[in-house]
Design a protein around this motif. Structure first.
Motif, PDB file in Angstrom:
ATOM      1  N   VAL A   7     -79.575   2.990 -36.733  1.00 29.67           N
ATOM      2  CA  VAL A   7     -80.439   3.711 -37.664  1.00 29.67           C
ATOM      3  C   VAL A   7     -80.923   5.014 -37.034  1.00 29.67           C
ATOM      4  CG1 VAL A   7     -82.559   3.609 -39.028  1.00 29.67           C
ATOM      5  CG2 VAL A   7     -81.155   1.561 -38.763  1.00 29.67           C
ATOM      6  N   MET A   8     -81.296   4.958 -35.780  1.00 34.91           N
ATOM      7  CA  MET A   8     -81.759   6.160 -35.096  1.00 34.91           C
ATOM      8  C   MET A   8     -80.641   7.182 -34.921  1.00 34.91           C
ATOM      9  SD  MET A   8     -84.487   4.803 -32.278  1.00 34.91           S
ATOM     10  CE  MET A   8     -83.609   3.354 -31.733  1.00 34.91           C
ATOM     11  N   THR A   9     -79.407   6.710 -34.836  1.00 36.47           N
ATOM     12  CA  THR A   9     -78.264   7.590 -34.612  1.00 36.47           C
ATOM     13  C   THR A   9     -77.670   8.125 -35.913  1.00 36.47           C
ATOM     14  OG1 THR A   9     -77.778   6.339 -32.608  1.00 36.47           O
ATOM     15  CG2 THR A   9     -76.020   7.746 -33.458  1.00 36.47           C
ATOM     16  N   ALA A  10     -77.636   7.301 -36.944  1.00 33.40           N
ATOM     17  CA  ALA A  10     -77.006   7.691 -38.217  1.00 33.40           C
ATOM     18  C   ALA A  10     -77.803   7.119 -39.386  1.00 33.40           C
ATOM     19  CB  ALA A  10     -75.560   7.219 -38.244  1.00 33.40           C
ATOM     20  N   ASP A  11     -79.014   7.613 -39.565  1.00 29.94           N
ATOM     21  CA  ASP A  11     -79.901   7.045 -40.577  1.00 29.94           C
ATOM     22  C   ASP A  11     -79.436   7.268 -42.011  1.00 29.94           C
ATOM     23  OD1 ASP A  11     -80.473   9.765 -40.633  1.00 29.94           O
ATOM     24  OD2 ASP A  11     -82.646   9.481 -40.652  1.00 29.94           O
ATOM     25  N   ARG A  12     -78.508   8.141 -42.207  1.00 26.22           N
ATOM     26  CA  ARG A  12     -77.941   8.337 -43.547  1.00 26.22           C
ATOM     27  C   ARG A  12     -77.060   7.147 -43.947  1.00 26.22           C
ATOM     28  NH1 ARG A  12     -73.829  13.228 -45.092  1.00 26.22           N
ATOM     29  NH2 ARG A  12     -73.258  12.457 -47.140  1.00 26.22           N
ATOM     30  N   PHE A  13     -76.558   6.420 -42.967  1.00 25.32           N
ATOM     31  CA  PHE A  13     -75.603   5.347 -43.221  1.00 25.32           C
ATOM     32  C   PHE A  13     -76.131   3.954 -42.927  1.00 25.32           C
ATOM     33  CE2 PHE A  13     -73.487   9.296 -42.249  1.00 25.32           C
ATOM     34  CZ  PHE A  13     -72.765   9.476 -43.405  1.00 25.32           C
ATOM     35  N   PHE A  14     -77.201   3.870 -42.148  1.00 20.64           N
ATOM     36  CA  PHE A  14     -77.791   2.575 -41.804  1.00 20.64           C
ATOM     37  C   PHE A  14     -79.282   2.610 -42.096  1.00 20.64           C
ATOM     38  CE2 PHE A  14     -74.198   3.251 -38.925  1.00 20.64           C
ATOM     39  CZ  PHE A  14     -73.439   2.122 -39.187  1.00 20.64           C
ATOM     40  N   ARG A  38     -69.283   6.236 -35.791  1.00 22.45           N
ATOM     41  CA  ARG A  38     -68.604   5.512 -34.703  1.00 22.45           C
ATOM     42  C   ARG A  38     -69.516   5.376 -33.483  1.00 22.45           C
ATOM     43  NH1 ARG A  38     -63.422   4.597 -35.856  1.00 22.45           N
ATOM     44  NH2 ARG A  38     -62.427   5.906 -37.429  1.00 22.45           N
ATOM     45  N   ILE A  39     -70.234   6.423 -33.158  1.00 18.40           N
ATOM     46  CA  ILE A  39     -71.182   6.367 -32.038  1.00 18.40           C
ATOM     47  C   ILE A  39     -72.270   5.343 -32.334  1.00 18.40           C
ATOM     48  CG2 ILE A  39     -72.990   7.664 -30.822  1.00 18.40           C
ATOM     49  CD1 ILE A  39     -71.109  10.144 -31.084  1.00 18.40           C
ATOM     50  N   ALA A  40     -72.811   5.382 -33.545  1.00 18.39           N
ATOM     51  CA  ALA A  40     -73.870   4.440 -33.926  1.00 18.39           C
ATOM     52  C   ALA A  40     -73.404   3.000 -33.816  1.00 18.39           C
ATOM     53  CB  ALA A  40     -74.341   4.743 -35.348  1.00 18.39           C
ATOM     54  N   VAL A  41     -72.196   2.723 -34.294  1.00 22.18           N
ATOM     55  CA  VAL A  41     -71.642   1.364 -34.201  1.00 22.18           C
ATOM     56  C   VAL A  41     -71.471   0.972 -32.735  1.00 22.18           C
ATOM     57  CG1 VAL A  41     -69.601  -0.052 -34.681  1.00 22.18           C
ATOM     58  CG2 VAL A  41     -70.579   1.406 -36.481  1.00 22.18           C
ATOM     59  N   GLY A  42     -71.000   1.888 -31.912  1.00 19.98           N
ATOM     60  CA  GLY A  42     -70.807   1.604 -30.490  1.00 19.98           C
ATOM     61  C   GLY A  42     -72.103   1.352 -29.744  1.00 19.98           C
ATOM     62  N   LEU A  43     -73.209   1.891 -30.237  1.00 21.54           N
ATOM     63  CA  LEU A  43     -74.508   1.708 -29.587  1.00 21.54           C
ATOM     64  C   LEU A  43     -75.189   0.389 -29.950  1.00 21.54           C
ATOM     65  CD1 LEU A  43     -76.021   5.294 -29.929  1.00 21.54           C
ATOM     66  CD2 LEU A  43     -75.267   4.159 -27.831  1.00 21.54           C
ATOM     67  N   CYS A  44     -74.650  -0.334 -30.904  1.00 23.91           N
ATOM     68  CA  CYS A  44     -75.257  -1.599 -31.328  1.00 23.91           C
ATOM     69  C   CYS A  44     -75.281  -2.568 -30.143  1.00 23.91           C
ATOM     70  CB  CYS A  44     -74.469  -2.196 -32.489  1.00 23.91           C
ATOM     71  SG  CYS A  44     -75.163  -3.753 -33.077  1.00 23.91           S
ATOM     72  N   PRO A  45     -76.471  -2.908 -29.629  1.00 21.38           N
ATOM     73  CA  PRO A  45     -76.540  -3.742 -28.423  1.00 21.38           C
ATOM     74  C   PRO A  45     -76.026  -5.171 -28.616  1.00 21.38           C
ATOM     75  CG  PRO A  45     -78.744  -3.329 -29.277  1.00 21.38           C
ATOM     76  CD  PRO A  45     -77.794  -2.512 -30.096  1.00 21.38           C
ATOM     77  N   SER A  46     -76.054  -5.672 -29.856  1.00 23.59           N
ATOM     78  CA  SER A  46     -75.574  -7.037 -30.083  1.00 23.59           C
ATOM     79  C   SER A  46     -74.095  -7.081 -30.443  1.00 23.59           C
ATOM     80  CB  SER A  46     -76.386  -7.693 -31.207  1.00 23.59           C
ATOM     81  OG  SER A  46     -76.108  -7.066 -32.437  1.00 23.59           O
ATOM     82  N   GLY A  47     -73.494  -5.907 -30.724  1.00 24.68           N
ATOM     83  CA  GLY A  47     -72.095  -5.872 -31.125  1.00 24.68           C
ATOM     84  C   GLY A  47     -71.873  -6.398 -32.531  1.00 24.68           C
ATOM     85  N   ALA A  48     -72.916  -6.402 -33.355  1.00 24.87           N
ATOM     86  CA  ALA A  48     -72.840  -6.973 -34.694  1.00 24.87           C
ATOM     87  C   ALA A  48     -72.133  -6.076 -35.693  1.00 24.87           C
ATOM     88  CB  ALA A  48     -74.253  -7.277 -35.205  1.00 24.87           C
ATOM     89  N   LEU A  49     -71.968  -4.800 -35.379  1.00 25.19           N
ATOM     90  CA  LEU A  49     -71.356  -3.868 -36.316  1.00 25.19           C
ATOM     91  C   LEU A  49     -69.885  -3.646 -35.983  1.00 25.19           C
ATOM     92  CD1 LEU A  49     -74.189  -1.217 -36.476  1.00 25.19           C
ATOM     93  CD2 LEU A  49     -73.705  -3.045 -38.126  1.00 25.19           C
ATOM     94  N   GLN A  50     -69.085  -3.475 -37.038  1.00 24.81           N
ATOM     95  CA  GLN A  50     -67.673  -3.144 -36.893  1.00 24.81           C
ATOM     96  C   GLN A  50     -67.313  -2.096 -37.920  1.00 24.81           C
ATOM     97  OE1 GLN A  50     -65.018  -6.413 -37.349  1.00 24.81           O
ATOM     98  NE2 GLN A  50     -66.195  -7.777 -36.039  1.00 24.81           N
TER      99      GLN A  50
END
Length: 54
Positions: A7-14, A38-50
């Motif tokens: 959300v902090m990285t791509a708040d338009r999409f999350f 892609r950066i926002a998904v990669g930053l997800c600490p739980s790896g829940a996003l794909q």
């Protein structure tokens, strides 16, 4: 986990719901924003996003 890094990285999409869980705000990502998502998904600490390609 509700860290909200995407959300902090791509708040338009999350976004986050009332419990702090991340939700996808839109599934359509313009070409000029794909790198940010892609950066926002990669930053997800739980790896829940794909990312899914059409």
């Amino acid at each position: 986990m509700a860290a909200g890094m995407c959300v902090m990285t791509a708040d338009r999409f999350f976004d986050q719901d009332d419990r702090g869980m991340v939700v996808v705000a839109t599934e359509e990502v313009p070409a000029e924003e794909q790198r940010r998502v892609r950066i926002a998904v990669g930053l997800c600490p739980s790896g829940a996003l794909q990312l899914a390609e059409d």
